[in-house]
Design a protein around this motif. Structure first.
Motif, PDB file in Angstrom:
ATOM      1  N   ALA A 145     -44.742  20.182  -6.409  1.00 50.75           N
ATOM      2  CA  ALA A 145     -46.453  21.458  -5.394  1.00 50.75           C
ATOM      3  C   ALA A 145     -46.559  20.864  -3.976  1.00 50.75           C
ATOM      4  O   ALA A 145     -46.638  21.335  -3.275  1.00 50.75           O
ATOM      5  CB  ALA A 145     -47.650  21.234  -6.376  1.00 50.75           C
ATOM      6  N   CYS A 146     -46.528  19.705  -4.154  1.00 53.15           N
ATOM      7  CA  CYS A 146     -47.660  18.646  -3.011  1.00 53.15           C
ATOM      8  C   CYS A 146     -46.458  18.054  -1.680  1.00 53.15           C
ATOM      9  O   CYS A 146     -47.199  17.574  -0.849  1.00 53.15           O
ATOM     10  CB  CYS A 146     -48.881  17.467  -3.793  1.00 53.15           C
ATOM     11  SG  CYS A 146     -49.777  17.807  -4.262  1.00 53.15           S
ATOM     12  N   HIS A 147     -45.693  17.728  -2.305  1.00 49.51           N
ATOM     13  CA  HIS A 147     -44.755  16.615  -1.126  1.00 49.51           C
ATOM     14  C   HIS A 147     -43.147  17.413  -0.729  1.00 49.51           C
ATOM     15  O   HIS A 147     -43.135  18.269  -0.755  1.00 49.51           O
ATOM     16  CB  HIS A 147     -44.178  16.119  -1.893  1.00 49.51           C
ATOM     17  CG  HIS A 147     -45.164  15.110  -2.910  1.00 49.51           C
ATOM     18  ND1 HIS A 147     -46.403  14.670  -1.910  1.00 49.51           N
ATOM     19  CD2 HIS A 147     -45.531  14.766  -3.831  1.00 49.51           C
ATOM     20  CE1 HIS A 147     -47.206  13.797  -2.444  1.00 49.51           C
ATOM     21  NE2 HIS A 147     -46.654  13.792  -3.560  1.00 49.51           N
ATOM     22  N   SER A 148     -42.892  17.496   0.649  1.00 50.69           N
ATOM     23  CA  SER A 148     -41.966  17.295   1.669  1.00 50.69           C
ATOM     24  C   SER A 148     -40.804  16.962   1.147  1.00 50.69           C
ATOM     25  O   SER A 148     -40.432  15.821   0.050  1.00 50.69           O
ATOM     26  CB  SER A 148     -41.961  17.452   2.754  1.00 50.69           C
ATOM     27  OG  SER A 148     -41.868  15.359   2.906  1.00 50.69           O
ATOM     28  N   SER A 149     -39.470  17.560   0.917  1.00 53.74           N
ATOM     29  CA  SER A 149     -38.086  16.993   0.280  1.00 53.74           C
ATOM     30  C   SER A 149     -38.225  15.057   0.886  1.00 53.74           C
ATOM     31  O   SER A 149     -37.069  15.702  -0.029  1.00 53.74           O
ATOM     32  CB  SER A 149     -37.330  18.307   1.472  1.00 53.74           C
ATOM     33  OG  SER A 149     -36.738  17.999   2.846  1.00 53.74           O
ATOM     34  N   GLN A 150     -38.151  15.384   1.918  1.00 57.37           N
ATOM     35  CA  GLN A 150     -37.532  14.075   2.323  1.00 57.37           C
ATOM     36  C   GLN A 150     -38.545  12.800   0.500  1.00 57.37           C
ATOM     37  O   GLN A 150     -38.285  11.956   0.726  1.00 57.37           O
ATOM     38  CB  GLN A 150     -38.251  13.852   4.447  1.00 57.37           C
ATOM     39  CG  GLN A 150     -37.643  14.523   5.033  1.00 57.37           C
ATOM     40  CD  GLN A 150     -37.206  13.760   6.249  1.00 57.37           C
ATOM     41  OE1 GLN A 150     -38.004  12.649   6.445  1.00 57.37           O
ATOM     42  NE2 GLN A 150     -36.341  14.325   7.100  1.00 57.37           N
ATOM     43  N   VAL A 151     -40.342  13.168   1.092  1.00 58.24           N
ATOM     44  CA  VAL A 151     -40.547  12.700   0.133  1.00 58.24           C
ATOM     45  C   VAL A 151     -40.169  12.348  -1.078  1.00 58.24           C
ATOM     46  O   VAL A 151     -40.168  11.489  -1.637  1.00 58.24           O
ATOM     47  CB  VAL A 151     -41.895  13.321   0.288  1.00 58.24           C
ATOM     48  CG1 VAL A 151     -43.282  12.879  -0.860  1.00 58.24           C
ATOM     49  CG2 VAL A 151     -43.159  12.840   1.808  1.00 58.24           C
ATOM     50  N   ARG A 152     -39.498  13.110  -1.621  1.00 58.19           N
ATOM     51  CA  ARG A 152     -39.196  14.296  -3.207  1.00 58.19           C
ATOM     52  C   ARG A 152     -38.421  13.349  -3.143  1.00 58.19           C
ATOM     53  O   ARG A 152     -38.028  12.059  -4.043  1.00 58.19           O
ATOM     54  CB  ARG A 152     -38.871  15.549  -3.419  1.00 58.19           C
ATOM     55  CG  ARG A 152     -40.258  16.516  -3.106  1.00 58.19           C
ATOM     56  CD  ARG A 152     -39.355  17.857  -3.497  1.00 58.19           C
ATOM     57  NE  ARG A 152     -40.778  18.632  -3.508  1.00 58.19           N
ATOM     58  CZ  ARG A 152     -40.369  19.789  -2.849  1.00 58.19           C
ATOM     59  NH1 ARG A 152     -39.310  20.344  -3.584  1.00 58.19           N
ATOM     60  NH2 ARG A 152     -41.376  20.808  -2.622  1.00 58.19           N
ATOM     61  N   VAL A 153     -36.622  12.955  -2.317  1.00 53.03           N
ATOM     62  CA  VAL A 153     -36.133  12.496  -2.122  1.00 53.03           C
ATOM     63  C   VAL A 153     -35.661  11.044  -1.989  1.00 53.03           C
ATOM     64  O   VAL A 153     -35.495  10.049  -2.680  1.00 53.03           O
ATOM     65  CB  VAL A 153     -34.751  12.929  -0.937  1.00 53.03           C
ATOM     66  CG1 VAL A 153     -33.794  12.008  -0.910  1.00 53.03           C
ATOM     67  CG2 VAL A 153     -34.503  14.810  -1.136  1.00 53.03           C
ATOM     68  N   ALA A 154     -36.690  10.053  -0.874  1.00 52.07           N
ATOM     69  CA  ALA A 154     -37.009   9.340  -1.115  1.00 52.07           C
ATOM     70  C   ALA A 154     -37.646   8.828  -2.169  1.00 52.07           C
ATOM     71  O   ALA A 154     -37.377   7.348  -2.817  1.00 52.07           O
ATOM     72  CB  ALA A 154     -38.165   8.677   0.068  1.00 52.07           C
ATOM     73  N   ARG A 155     -38.924   9.339  -3.349  1.00 48.12           N
ATOM     74  CA  ARG A 155     -39.493   8.823  -4.070  1.00 48.12           C
ATOM     75  C   ARG A 155     -37.983   8.930  -5.325  1.00 48.12           C
ATOM     76  O   ARG A 155     -37.901   7.362  -6.207  1.00 48.12           O
ATOM     77  CB  ARG A 155     -40.152   9.971  -4.804  1.00 48.12           C
ATOM     78  CG  ARG A 155     -41.283   9.561  -4.121  1.00 48.12           C
ATOM     79  CD  ARG A 155     -42.554   9.913  -4.354  1.00 48.12           C
ATOM     80  NE  ARG A 155     -44.147  10.332  -3.145  1.00 48.12           N
ATOM     81  CZ  ARG A 155     -45.390  10.558  -4.158  1.00 48.12           C
ATOM     82  NH1 ARG A 155     -45.486  10.561  -5.368  1.00 48.12           N
ATOM     83  NH2 ARG A 155     -46.710  10.335  -3.119  1.00 48.12           N
TER      84      ARG A 155
END
Length: 223
Positions: A145-155
């Motif tokens: 809900a809250c994070h960009s695609s780059q944040v999701r992949v990095a995590r």
């Protein structure tokens, strides 16, 4: 069979079993060998058992409007359909089909629930598994809900890195399945991975991921 039983024994669902309880429980476990393409169960079937996948891979999906939609894949060393222990529903809420030849331990729902009723330690361990699932679902929902695609992949990459404790990692899922897990379109996942490669943060070689700058990934993921 002893090695997969030992792996299963270390899972939180069984960690609280005493030696005597475990010995009695193992005697009531069945084995099932299935070939690719076989259905294990269908959505709406009576849920009499859950499973430990010793070898192979099982695809799980739900069927809205009669159109099968893949959800995730369960591989060797993982449990399948253990949620039948938690609710009152006596039906499977998904379908499961064998992707490649698989060997499963079949765990009778009523048998496990009997151990739950007889031992508070076992019952508490099930609550612990449920709590962990809820926390993971909350974290995933927040991420989607809250994070960009780059944040999701990095995590996601950092999670793999923490589990594998190495910079060269074997991806546990197909890329399209990773995209589904992260709430992304497959082409979006590919675009993010290419961007990370262009920045020399990582490199993808087929099903292998080579992490080159975990500090930069952490900066993307949490700052």
């Amino acid at each position: 069979m002893q090695k997969p039983l030992n792996i299963m024994r270390r899972h939180p669902l069984f960690r609280a079993f005493s030696g005597e309880q475990w010995a009695a429980f193992v005697e009531r476990i069945d084995h099932q060998a299935l070939s690719a393409g076989q259905a294990l169960f269908n959505e709406g079937d009576i849920a009499t058992a859950f499973y430990f996948v010793s070898e192979g891979a099982i695809r799980c999906f739900r069927s809205p409007s009669g159109c099968g939609q893949p959800m995730w894949t369960v591989y060797g060393g993982e449990f399948l359909a253990e949620c039948v222990l938690f609710g009152r529903s006596n039906q499977y809420r998904m379908s499961a089909i064998v992707l490649k030849s698989s060997l499963l331990f079949v765990i009778d729902r009523a048998v496990y629930q009997q151990f739950m009723h007889e031992s508070f330690d076992v019952y508490r361990s099930v609550l612990g598994v449920l709590n962990a699932r809820l926390n993971a679902l909350r974290d995933r929902t927040e991420s989607l809900a809250c994070h960009s695609s780059q944040v999701r992949v990095a995590r996601y990459v950092l999670e793999l890195l923490a589990k594998g404790n190495a910079t060269r990692l074997q991806l546990p899922l197909q890329k399209n399945e990773i995209a589904v897990r992260l709430g992304l379109a497959p082409e979006t996942l590919s675009r993010v991975l290419r961007a990370f490669q262009d920045r020399n943060l990582l490199k993808v070689e087929g099903g292998t991921l080579i992490v080159r700058n975990d500090n930069a990934l952490e900066a993307i993921a949490y700052h």
